[in-house]
Design an enzyme around this catalytic site. Structure first.
Site, PDB file in Angstrom:
ATOM      1  N   ASP A  65     -22.178 -21.772   2.674  1.00  0.00           N
ATOM      2  CA  ASP A  65     -21.803 -20.281   2.727  1.00  0.00           C
ATOM      3  C   ASP A  65     -22.659 -20.307   1.222  1.00  0.00           C
ATOM      4  O   ASP A  65     -22.854 -19.256   1.085  1.00  0.00           O
ATOM      5  CB  ASP A  65     -20.171 -20.167   2.703  1.00  0.00           C
ATOM      6  N   HIS A  92     -14.371 -27.052   0.025  1.00  0.00           N
ATOM      7  CA  HIS A  92     -13.993 -26.882   1.296  1.00  0.00           C
ATOM      8  C   HIS A  92     -12.695 -28.023   2.161  1.00  0.00           C
ATOM      9  O   HIS A  92     -11.987 -28.596   1.294  1.00  0.00           O
ATOM     10  CB  HIS A  92     -15.140 -27.907   1.986  1.00  0.00           C
TER      11      HIS A  92
END
Length: 430
Positions: A365, A308
């Site tokens: 996700d 991320h």
């Protein structure tokens, strides 16, 4: 006591200037360089804004090294456990948790504004049936300003509030209808007797020819997904909403711009990319081969759902949604081989030195798509689901920006690397 400043020196000219350092309630301090060009005749260059704070905000905070996410100061794990999405919406927009009376009033008001203008139904028929649902979302959300222009006074607090309520209330209806249109199916109207997530699932999957009962497990999971996606600092889509809003664009136009930014596979489309990756892997026994490909700098295969931009630790939302994915599949009696692949992939990657050194941990996700598959939501709708949850974050950031004391249109600068000044040559002499 020394001033809290930083001195910047231009070695080429010998000029120097002091700039104030500002400190927030959490996170790194910032250097206020608003007068940098005036003092030293310079700009900063920061591609992707890796080290640039674009605004002051009191809405969300992320500590990427420690894996912390706060909504208005409340840890995301506490909100995920104790709140529902509408309570989180109230918190993000108004800055505090509601009393029971305030919550009931807010929920009642939102759930009775889920209908959209009848003229907006016709708007869908201008799109091709095979259009991606996110393309439809960009157009329909932007069109709201043509149907609800009675609340577009951005400097009137009640007008802003009405627009915010309309966006929160109507986004699930707009999203569900995008799905129904793509399938050539009738548009169900929302029901006032259902909760927020229940209403969305009802509009997604019900038919006028038979009774449809929303699975409470699915509704709870959808509510959780919206809570986890509600807000996330100054990400690409949120920054887009702020930038559009800085031009005094109305909230519907600004949020439509955010929908477009969210569509990108590097942002909201990542959960769709995770499912495609897991399908590509196909079987647990193929995981080592794909991990080798991920390590190979010459191979363009990427391990989607890991790493991320901000988090250099385990995404706190991923821990919550990982548990929820297992619960949903078990309670709904769904046997999804992709979940087994995801679990094994995570287990191996978290012990692999390559991924440990690069701090590549699963993000939100990685598991959200598996939950949506279990519920029956197609991959093309994953980013649309993200849009429903993120709408409250966008409109809260927009409202915060509009009330700032100093209003300036966003206008980034550049380092020009093109041709120097050239004289025009007539075409006959070129």
């Amino acid at each position: 006591m020394p001033k809290d400043t930083v001195t910047i020196i231009d070695n080429a000219t010998g000029k120097q200037a002091e700039f104030p350092v500002k400190r927030g309630s959490h996170g790194p301090a910032v250097i206020d360089i608003a007068t940098l060009n005036k003092e030293l005749g310079m700009f900063t260059l920061d591609p992707g804004f890796l080290s640039t704070a674009s605004c002051e905000s009191a809405i969300t905070f992320i500590d990427g090294d420690k894996g912390i996410l706060l909504y208005r100061g409340y840890p995301i794990d506490q909100l995920a456990e104790h709140s529902d999405f509408l309570e989180v919406c109230y918190l993000l927009y108004y800055g505090r948790l509601p009393s029971k009376k305030e919550y009931n009033h807010f929920s009642h008001m939102i759930m009775r504004h889920t209908m959209v203008h009848e003229g907006l139904r016709d708007f869908y028929h201008g799109f091709r049936r095979d259009a991606h649902p996110m393309a439809v979302m960009v157009g329909v959300v932007g069109a709201l300003s043509a149907f609800y222009h009675d609340s577009l006074d951005i400097y009137e607090p009640r007008s802003r509030e009405i627009s915010a309520h309309r966006l929160i209330a109507k986004m699930p209806t707009i999203a569900a209808w995008a799905y129904r249109y793509s399938r050539g199916e009738p548009f169900p109207y929302p029901r006032n007797d259902l909760g927020y997530a229940e209403n969305f699932l009802y509009m997604m999957f019900s038919y006028p020819t038979e009774e449809y009962r929303v699975n409470p497990v699915a509704a709870k999971a959808m509510d959780l997904i919206s809570t986890l996606h509600a807000a996330h600092e100054q990400n690409a889509s949120t920054s887009t909403v702020r930038l559009a809003g800085s031009s005094q664009a109305n909230p519907f136009a600004s949020v439509s711009a955010g929908v477009g930014a969210l569509w990108g596979p590097a942002h909201g489309g990542a959960n769709e990319a995770v499912i495609k990756m897991l399908e590509q892997i196909g079987d647990v026994k193929n995981i080592p081969r794909f991990l080798d490909r991920a390590r190979d700098p010459k191979d363009n295969f990427r391990l989607m759902g890991f790493g991320h931009r901000v988090y250099k630790n385990y995404d706190p939302r991923a821990k919550i949604i990982r548990q929820a994915a297992g619960d949903v599949l078990r309670e709904m009696k769904v046997n999804d081989p992709l979940f087994d692949i995801a679990m094994k992939l995570e287990e191996i990657a978290l012990k692999d030195e390559y991924f440990i050194e690069r701090k590549l941990y699963p993000n939100v996700d990685f598991y959200s798509g598996i939950i949506q598959r279990a519920i029956g939501i197609p991959t093309s709708m994953f980013t649309v689901i993200f849009t429903i949850g993120r709408t409250i974050g966008w409109i809260s950031q927009w409202a915060e920006m509009i009330t700032e004391k100093v209003q300036r249109i966003g206008r980034p600068r550049q380092l020009y690397i093109g041709e120097k000044t050239r004289d025009y040559v007539p075409i006959s002499k070129r």
